[in-house]
Scaffold this motif. Structure first.
Motif, PDB file in Angstrom:
ATOM      1  N   TRP A  40     -10.817 -21.362  15.326  1.00  0.00           N
ATOM      2  CA  TRP A  40     -10.571 -22.153  16.542  1.00  0.00           C
ATOM      3  C   TRP A  40      -9.751 -23.403  16.234  1.00  0.00           C
ATOM      4  N   PRO A  41     -10.101 -24.197  15.208  1.00  0.00           N
ATOM      5  CA  PRO A  41      -9.273 -25.380  14.931  1.00  0.00           C
ATOM      6  C   PRO A  41      -7.819 -25.029  14.622  1.00  0.00           C
ATOM      7  N   ASP A  42      -7.599 -23.972  13.844  1.00  0.00           N
ATOM      8  CA  ASP A  42      -6.223 -23.561  13.528  1.00  0.00           C
ATOM      9  C   ASP A  42      -5.485 -23.101  14.780  1.00  0.00           C
ATOM     10  N   SER A  48      -1.081 -26.305  20.226  1.00  0.00           N
ATOM     11  CA  SER A  48      -0.559 -27.637  20.548  1.00  0.00           C
ATOM     12  C   SER A  48       0.878 -27.783  20.063  1.00  0.00           C
ATOM     13  N   ALA A  49       1.142 -27.307  18.862  1.00  0.00           N
ATOM     14  CA  ALA A  49       2.496 -27.392  18.309  1.00  0.00           C
ATOM     15  C   ALA A  49       3.486 -26.590  19.146  1.00  0.00           C
ATOM     16  N   THR A  59       0.096 -28.227   7.660  1.00  0.00           N
ATOM     17  CA  THR A  59      -1.246 -27.674   7.521  1.00  0.00           C
ATOM     18  C   THR A  59      -1.758 -27.943   6.110  1.00  0.00           C
ATOM     19  N   PHE A  60      -3.063 -27.982   5.987  1.00  0.00           N
ATOM     20  CA  PHE A  60      -3.683 -28.101   4.676  1.00  0.00           C
ATOM     21  C   PHE A  60      -4.078 -26.732   4.139  1.00  0.00           C
ATOM     22  N   ASP A  61      -3.691 -25.651   4.840  1.00  0.00           N
ATOM     23  CA  ASP A  61      -3.962 -24.309   4.337  1.00  0.00           C
ATOM     24  C   ASP A  61      -3.350 -24.176   2.944  1.00  0.00           C
ATOM     25  N   LEU A  73      -3.526 -20.191   8.499  1.00  0.00           N
ATOM     26  CA  LEU A  73      -2.233 -20.300   9.175  1.00  0.00           C
ATOM     27  C   LEU A  73      -1.066 -19.802   8.338  1.00  0.00           C
ATOM     28  N   LEU A  74      -1.188 -19.814   7.038  1.00  0.00           N
ATOM     29  CA  LEU A  74      -0.048 -19.453   6.207  1.00  0.00           C
ATOM     30  C   LEU A  74       0.259 -17.962   6.218  1.00  0.00           C
ATOM     31  N   LYS A  75      -0.733 -17.131   6.379  1.00  0.00           N
ATOM     32  CA  LYS A  75      -0.502 -15.683   6.407  1.00  0.00           C
ATOM     33  C   LYS A  75       0.220 -15.316   7.665  1.00  0.00           C
TER      34      LYS A  75
END
Length: 75
Positions: A40-42, A48-49, A59-61, A73-75
């Motif tokens: 949900w946060p991602d 939003s972006a 991102t901190f991913d 998010l990176l995948k």
């Protein structure tokens, strides 16, 4: 991070929430992701972006492994 001049705080409104839900549902509907989706946060971050047409997305991913069996998010 929130003290930086290039940081913008946005409220989660109905448009952001609906797009975040659509993002999560898109991944859940695909067999190749085996029932996994973004957290949900991602999804809120990404929605939003998209809606506010961010020129950059940070991102901190990658720092930690994804939590709760989420895709990240990176995948």
């Amino acid at each position: 991070v929130m003290q930086r001049s290039n940081f913008t705080r946005l409220a989660v409104d109905i448009r952001v929430a609906k797009l975040a839900r659509d993002i999560r549902n898109w991944y859940l509907a695909r067999e190749e992701y085996a029932g996994r989706t973004v957290s949900w946060p991602d999804s809120l971050h990404l929605a939003s972006a998209i809606l506010y047409r961010a020129k950059e997305f940070h991102t901190f991913d990658g720092k930690d492994s994804p939590k709760n069996n989420s895709l990240g998010l990176l995948k």
